[in-house]
Design a protein around this motif. Sequence first.
Motif, PDB file in Angstrom:
ATOM      1  N   ARG A  29     -39.262 -20.321 -21.797  1.00  0.00           N
ATOM      2  CA  ARG A  29     -38.643 -21.160 -20.770  1.00  0.00           C
ATOM      3  C   ARG A  29     -39.263 -20.895 -19.403  1.00  0.00           C
ATOM      4  O   ARG A  29     -39.488 -21.816 -18.629  1.00  0.00           O
ATOM      5  N   ASN A  30     -39.536 -19.623 -19.116  1.00  0.00           N
ATOM      6  CA  ASN A  30     -40.171 -19.287 -17.839  1.00  0.00           C
ATOM      7  C   ASN A  30     -41.561 -19.902 -17.723  1.00  0.00           C
ATOM      8  O   ASN A  30     -41.945 -20.403 -16.665  1.00  0.00           O
ATOM      9  N   VAL A  31     -42.318 -19.829 -18.805  1.00  0.00           N
ATOM     10  CA  VAL A  31     -43.658 -20.423 -18.807  1.00  0.00           C
ATOM     11  C   VAL A  31     -43.549 -21.934 -18.622  1.00  0.00           C
ATOM     12  O   VAL A  31     -44.305 -22.542 -17.853  1.00  0.00           O
ATOM     13  N   GLN A  32     -42.597 -22.542 -19.315  1.00  0.00           N
ATOM     14  CA  GLN A  32     -42.407 -23.984 -19.206  1.00  0.00           C
ATOM     15  C   GLN A  32     -42.023 -24.363 -17.769  1.00  0.00           C
ATOM     16  O   GLN A  32     -42.554 -25.314 -17.206  1.00  0.00           O
ATOM     17  N   ARG A  33     -41.139 -23.606 -17.165  1.00  0.00           N
ATOM     18  CA  ARG A  33     -40.754 -23.878 -15.776  1.00  0.00           C
ATOM     19  C   ARG A  33     -41.945 -23.724 -14.835  1.00  0.00           C
ATOM     20  O   ARG A  33     -42.125 -24.490 -13.894  1.00  0.00           O
ATOM     21  N   ALA A  34     -42.770 -22.692 -15.099  1.00  0.00           N
ATOM     22  CA  ALA A  34     -43.953 -22.475 -14.263  1.00  0.00           C
ATOM     23  C   ALA A  34     -44.919 -23.657 -14.376  1.00  0.00           C
ATOM     24  O   ALA A  34     -45.452 -24.140 -13.362  1.00  0.00           O
ATOM     25  N   PHE A  35     -45.113 -24.150 -15.613  1.00  0.00           N
ATOM     26  CA  PHE A  35     -45.978 -25.324 -15.803  1.00  0.00           C
ATOM     27  C   PHE A  35     -45.390 -26.539 -15.106  1.00  0.00           C
ATOM     28  O   PHE A  35     -46.105 -27.298 -14.459  1.00  0.00           O
ATOM     29  N   GLU A  36     -44.100 -26.738 -15.247  1.00  0.00           N
ATOM     30  CA  GLU A  36     -43.458 -27.881 -14.601  1.00  0.00           C
ATOM     31  C   GLU A  36     -43.589 -27.795 -13.083  1.00  0.00           C
ATOM     32  O   GLU A  36     -43.807 -28.797 -12.402  1.00  0.00           O
ATOM     33  N   LYS A  37     -43.488 -26.585 -12.548  1.00  0.00           N
ATOM     34  CA  LYS A  37     -43.633 -26.395 -11.109  1.00  0.00           C
ATOM     35  C   LYS A  37     -45.065 -26.714 -10.677  1.00  0.00           C
ATOM     36  O   LYS A  37     -45.288 -27.390  -9.662  1.00  0.00           O
ATOM     37  N   GLN A  38     -46.038 -26.245 -11.463  1.00  0.00           N
ATOM     38  CA  GLN A  38     -47.437 -26.533 -11.140  1.00  0.00           C
ATOM     39  C   GLN A  38     -47.713 -28.033 -11.215  1.00  0.00           C
ATOM     40  O   GLN A  38     -48.407 -28.580 -10.352  1.00  0.00           O
ATOM     41  N   ILE A  39     -47.163 -28.701 -12.222  1.00  0.00           N
ATOM     42  CA  ILE A  39     -47.357 -30.143 -12.352  1.00  0.00           C
ATOM     43  C   ILE A  39     -46.742 -30.857 -11.150  1.00  0.00           C
ATOM     44  O   ILE A  39     -47.338 -31.775 -10.577  1.00  0.00           O
ATOM     45  N   SER A  40     -45.566 -30.423 -10.752  1.00  0.00           N
ATOM     46  CA  SER A  40     -44.908 -31.018  -9.581  1.00  0.00           C
ATOM     47  C   SER A  40     -45.742 -30.806  -8.324  1.00  0.00           C
ATOM     48  O   SER A  40     -45.905 -31.728  -7.511  1.00  0.00           O
ATOM     49  N   GLU A  41     -46.285 -29.612  -8.150  1.00  0.00           N
ATOM     50  CA  GLU A  41     -47.131 -29.333  -6.996  1.00  0.00           C
ATOM     51  C   GLU A  41     -48.396 -30.186  -7.016  1.00  0.00           C
ATOM     52  O   GLU A  41     -48.835 -30.690  -5.978  1.00  0.00           O
ATOM     53  N   LEU A  42     -48.991 -30.352  -8.209  1.00  0.00           N
ATOM     54  CA  LEU A  42     -50.190 -31.181  -8.323  1.00  0.00           C
ATOM     55  C   LEU A  42     -49.877 -32.637  -7.994  1.00  0.00           C
ATOM     56  O   LEU A  42     -50.667 -33.316  -7.321  1.00  0.00           O
ATOM     57  N   ARG A  43     -48.736 -33.119  -8.459  1.00  0.00           N
ATOM     58  CA  ARG A  43     -48.349 -34.497  -8.131  1.00  0.00           C
ATOM     59  C   ARG A  43     -48.165 -34.660  -6.630  1.00  0.00           C
ATOM     60  O   ARG A  43     -48.568 -35.675  -6.057  1.00  0.00           O
ATOM     61  N   SER A  44     -47.554 -33.679  -5.994  1.00  0.00           N
ATOM     62  CA  SER A  44     -47.372 -33.739  -4.542  1.00  0.00           C
ATOM     63  C   SER A  44     -48.726 -33.741  -3.834  1.00  0.00           C
ATOM     64  O   SER A  44     -48.943 -34.494  -2.885  1.00  0.00           O
ATOM     65  N   GLU A  45     -49.632 -32.904  -4.305  1.00  0.00           N
ATOM     66  CA  GLU A  45     -50.955 -32.840  -3.698  1.00  0.00           C
ATOM     67  C   GLU A  45     -51.709 -34.150  -3.889  1.00  0.00           C
ATOM     68  O   GLU A  45     -52.364 -34.645  -2.967  1.00  0.00           O
ATOM     69  N   ILE A  46     -51.603 -34.741  -5.075  1.00  0.00           N
ATOM     70  CA  ILE A  46     -52.239 -36.035  -5.332  1.00  0.00           C
ATOM     71  C   ILE A  46     -51.649 -37.093  -4.406  1.00  0.00           C
ATOM     72  O   ILE A  46     -52.370 -37.934  -3.863  1.00  0.00           O
ATOM     73  N   GLY A  47     -50.342 -37.045  -4.186  1.00  0.00           N
ATOM     74  CA  GLY A  47     -49.704 -37.973  -3.258  1.00  0.00           C
ATOM     75  C   GLY A  47     -50.246 -37.820  -1.847  1.00  0.00           C
ATOM     76  O   GLY A  47     -50.512 -38.814  -1.163  1.00  0.00           O
ATOM     77  N   ARG A  48     -50.420 -36.571  -1.402  1.00  0.00           N
ATOM     78  CA  ARG A  48     -50.978 -36.337  -0.066  1.00  0.00           C
ATOM     79  C   ARG A  48     -52.422 -36.835   0.029  1.00  0.00           C
ATOM     80  O   ARG A  48     -52.831 -37.428   1.031  1.00  0.00           O
TER      81      ARG A  48
END
Length: 128
Positions: A29-48
């Motif tokens: 679950r921790n690994v999954q949350r970490a991946f989800e957080k990274q994906i969210s950060e990447l989406r934010s960066e792509i938006g910027r």
Amino acid sequence: MSFNAVLGGDTAKDPPMPEPTRSENPNVRNVQRAFEKQISELRSEIGRINKTIEERGAEITREAIEAASARASRAARRVAAETQSISEVARENPGTTGMALGTAALLGFVVGITVGMASRAPARRYWS
């Protein structure tokens, strides 16, 4: 069923692989949350990045429009100046202007007659 049994390994020689326990589930679950957080950060960066590209594109478009407008204004001023000078020459020399326009009209008439005669079908001769 163990990992070795699935792969067809010799279960007598190889020790069996341990089955996942409940204590490993929080790690997953921790690994999954970490991946989800990274994906969210990447989406934010792509938006910027997309926003930056959009702003730069708008800036380039604005600059191109301003440059084209400036060139069109210069061209319009040149045309106006040339028109003014031609108008002045025509006013100063009305005879010459009339002669030039008359000559141009006569040449146009001659060219029109010549083209018309050349494109006409040849006359049939009934007596040959």
